[in-house]
Design an enzyme around this catalytic site. Structure first.
Site, PDB file in Angstrom:
ATOM      1  N   ASN A 291     -11.870   0.448   2.110  1.00 15.58           N
ATOM      2  CA  ASN A 291     -12.829  -1.160   2.421  1.00 15.58           C
ATOM      3  C   ASN A 291     -14.691  -0.250   3.478  1.00 15.58           C
ATOM      4  O   ASN A 291     -13.971  -0.069   4.159  1.00 15.58           O
ATOM      5  CB  ASN A 291     -12.429  -1.955   3.704  1.00 15.58           C
ATOM      6  CG  ASN A 291     -12.295  -3.670   3.758  1.00 15.58           C
ATOM      7  OD1 ASN A 291     -14.063  -3.793   3.678  1.00 15.58           O
ATOM      8  ND2 ASN A 291     -12.098  -4.282   2.433  1.00 15.58           N
ATOM      9  N   TYR A 292     -15.351  -1.050   2.858  1.00 11.60           N
ATOM     10  CA  TYR A 292     -16.638  -0.693   3.841  1.00 11.60           C
ATOM     11  C   TYR A 292     -17.343  -1.435   4.262  1.00 11.60           C
ATOM     12  O   TYR A 292     -18.272  -1.906   5.098  1.00 11.60           O
ATOM     13  CB  TYR A 292     -17.648   0.013   2.039  1.00 11.60           C
ATOM     14  CG  TYR A 292     -17.078   1.173   2.161  1.00 11.60           C
ATOM     15  CD1 TYR A 292     -18.064   1.978   2.893  1.00 11.60           C
ATOM     16  CD2 TYR A 292     -16.432   1.665   0.799  1.00 11.60           C
ATOM     17  CE1 TYR A 292     -17.502   3.780   2.424  1.00 11.60           C
ATOM     18  CE2 TYR A 292     -16.522   2.594   0.248  1.00 11.60           C
ATOM     19  CZ  TYR A 292     -17.004   4.027   1.008  1.00 11.60           C
ATOM     20  OH  TYR A 292     -16.579   5.483   0.881  1.00 11.60           O
TER      21      TYR A 292
ATOM     22  N   SER B 201     -13.563   5.522   1.696  1.00 10.15           N
ATOM     23  CA  SER B 201     -13.308   4.256   2.330  1.00 10.15           C
ATOM     24  C   SER B 201     -11.783   3.457   1.996  1.00 10.15           C
ATOM     25  O   SER B 201     -12.447   2.486   0.043  1.00 10.15           O
ATOM     26  CB  SER B 201     -13.896   3.142   3.461  1.00 10.15           C
ATOM     27  OG  SER B 201     -13.135   2.380   3.961  1.00 10.15           O
TER      28      SER B 201
ATOM     29  N   HIS C  69      -5.912 -11.718  -2.954  1.00 11.08           N
ATOM     30  CA  HIS C  69      -7.313 -10.989  -4.001  1.00 11.08           C
ATOM     31  C   HIS C  69      -7.148 -12.199  -4.836  1.00 11.08           C
ATOM     32  O   HIS C  69      -5.967 -12.693  -5.181  1.00 11.08           O
ATOM     33  CB  HIS C  69      -7.137  -9.834  -4.053  1.00 11.08           C
ATOM     34  CG  HIS C  69      -7.982  -8.773  -3.194  1.00 11.08           C
ATOM     35  ND1 HIS C  69      -6.744  -8.254  -2.004  1.00 11.08           N
ATOM     36  CD2 HIS C  69      -9.245  -8.479  -2.726  1.00 11.08           C
ATOM     37  CE1 HIS C  69      -7.024  -7.555  -0.738  1.00 11.08           C
ATOM     38  NE2 HIS C  69      -8.563  -7.535  -1.335  1.00 11.08           N
ATOM     39  N   HIS C  70      -8.613 -11.878  -5.463  1.00 10.25           N
ATOM     40  CA  HIS C  70      -8.401 -12.089  -7.067  1.00 10.25           C
ATOM     41  C   HIS C  70      -7.523 -11.848  -7.939  1.00 10.25           C
ATOM     42  O   HIS C  70      -6.866 -10.910  -7.783  1.00 10.25           O
ATOM     43  CB  HIS C  70      -9.787 -12.274  -7.811  1.00 10.25           C
ATOM     44  CG  HIS C  70     -10.215 -10.759  -7.704  1.00 10.25           C
ATOM     45  ND1 HIS C  70     -10.459  -9.818  -8.498  1.00 10.25           N
ATOM     46  CD2 HIS C  70     -10.925  -9.559  -6.395  1.00 10.25           C
ATOM     47  CE1 HIS C  70     -10.562  -8.857  -8.398  1.00 10.25           C
ATOM     48  NE2 HIS C  70     -10.821  -8.929  -6.989  1.00 10.25           N
TER      49      HIS C  70
ATOM     50  N   LYS D  24      -7.514  -8.095  -9.725  1.00  9.92           N
ATOM     51  CA  LYS D  24      -6.989  -7.182  -8.815  1.00  9.92           C
ATOM     52  C   LYS D  24      -6.359  -6.751  -9.145  1.00  9.92           C
ATOM     53  O   LYS D  24      -5.053  -6.448  -9.440  1.00  9.92           O
ATOM     54  CB  LYS D  24      -7.272  -7.521  -6.937  1.00  9.92           C
ATOM     55  CG  LYS D  24      -6.814  -6.124  -6.474  1.00  9.92           C
ATOM     56  CD  LYS D  24      -6.993  -6.219  -4.675  1.00  9.92           C
ATOM     57  CE  LYS D  24      -7.560  -4.797  -4.416  1.00  9.92           C
ATOM     58  NZ  LYS D  24      -8.101  -3.874  -4.448  1.00  9.92           N
TER      59      LYS D  24
ATOM     60  N   MET E 106     -18.041  -5.074  -9.444  1.00  6.26           N
ATOM     61  CA  MET E 106     -18.672  -4.236  -8.231  1.00  6.26           C
ATOM     62  C   MET E 106     -19.533  -3.698  -8.630  1.00  6.26           C
ATOM     63  O   MET E 106     -20.649  -3.238  -7.164  1.00  6.26           O
ATOM     64  CB  MET E 106     -17.889  -3.397  -6.898  1.00  6.26           C
ATOM     65  CG  MET E 106     -17.893  -3.304  -5.515  1.00  6.26           C
ATOM     66  SD  MET E 106     -17.727  -5.293  -4.697  1.00  6.26           S
ATOM     67  CE  MET E 106     -18.686  -4.024  -3.432  1.00  6.26           C
TER      68      MET E 106
ATOM     69  N   ALA F 232     -22.355   1.048 -13.228  1.00  3.07           N
ATOM     70  CA  ALA F 232     -23.555  -0.509 -12.775  1.00  3.07           C
ATOM     71  C   ALA F 232     -22.767  -1.590 -13.618  1.00  3.07           C
ATOM     72  O   ALA F 232     -23.526  -2.790 -12.903  1.00  3.07           O
ATOM     73  CB  ALA F 232     -24.576   0.295 -12.604  1.00  3.07           C
TER      74      ALA F 232
END
Length: 266
Positions: free
Chosen positions: A123-124, A121, A154-155, A158, A13, A9
């Site tokens: 990707n959601y 998944s 991507h950034h 990643k 993400m 958390a």
């Protein structure tokens, strides 16, 4: 109201997943889980994630219990394996967005789905899952005399490359063409001596800045080119999809599901 736990958390993400869980009208953030040694344990979540006040405080991941309806995990592969074991013990369904999984880790995931319902998944995003369907239509409809390439960006933080989403798109194309993805995927042409084969799916990657995620599938023929592109401008897109998947999987039988199941896109 579905009670959601978020693993990792305090991560990039994870914070967005907590915010999405707090803001959804049909969900609530039940617990924000971090590693047992994390200094945030016991501190309120709101100030850390930059969200409205909430009574939820950070807690050790080992405190996951059966009072939670669904746990969401977008952490790294090693963490995911440990979290699966905790979820199985407490019989808590999971929504997993971890990418870069090895064959062994995918096997662990499939085994876990015998004991709890899991949505997995890469990707959601609703848009990406629609794109997965669109590339299959293109692959089936266009002639065999075509070159297929996938580009993703991507950034700089990643880790895995190509992205899990790029591979998901490529695997969808290969399935539509009746190909074995492992045989047709091309990740490096630096040592190739000949021209490109039309029985392959090429991948190219960019890492830089703060790019959230961009994916394009190219279908190039003589005289025309079809480009199917998805661009994400906020991680909240993925987080909202994950919360939607959590609400969907709550009462499902044990098994391994995808976002295509959640969206009924089959």
């Amino acid at each position: 109201m579905i009670k959601i736990a978020v693993f990792g958390a305090n991560g990039r993400m994870g914070k967005v997943l907590c915010e999405a869980s707090l803001s959804a009208q049909y969900a609530q953030l039940s617990t924000a889980l971090v590693r047992e040694s994390n200094v945030l344990i016991g501190q309120p979540v709101g100030p850390v994630i930059g969200c409205r006040d909430t009574e939820v405080a950070f807690a050790s991941e080992k405190s996951l219990n059966s009072d939670v309806d669904v746990a969401i995990d977008f952490t790294l592969p090693e963490g995911m394996k440990a979290h699966l074991a905790l979820a199985i013990k407490q019989r808590v369904p999971m929504v997993i967005g971890t990418t870069g999984l090895s064959d062994e880790e995918m096997s662990t995931l499939k085994d876990a789905a015998q004991y709890i319902p899991i949505v997995f998944s890469r990707n959601y995003s609703v848009g990406i899952n629609l794109l997965e369907n669109l590339v299959q239509v293109a692959a089936k409809t266009l002639s065999e005399d075509i070159d297929i390439e996938i580009f993703e960006a991507h950034h700089r933080h990643k880790i895995d490359a190509p992205s899990g989403t790029a591979l998901m798109i490529g695997e969808a194309i290969a399935k539509a063409k009746g190909w074995d993805h492992a045989e047709v995927a091309k990740f490096d042409r630096s040592q190739d001596g000949g021209e490109k084969s039309q029985q392959e799916i090429g991948y190219s990657v960019m890492r830089g800045g703060d790019i959230v995620g961009e994916h394009t599938a190219y279908f190039a023929a003589e005289g025309e080119r079809l480009e199917l592109t998805h661009k994400a401008s906020s991680r909240m897109t993925f987080a909202k999809g994950a919360v939607r998947a959590a609400a969907w999987v709550k009462d499902k039988p044990n098994g391994l599901y995808t976002m295509q199941d959640v969206l009924d896109l089959h």
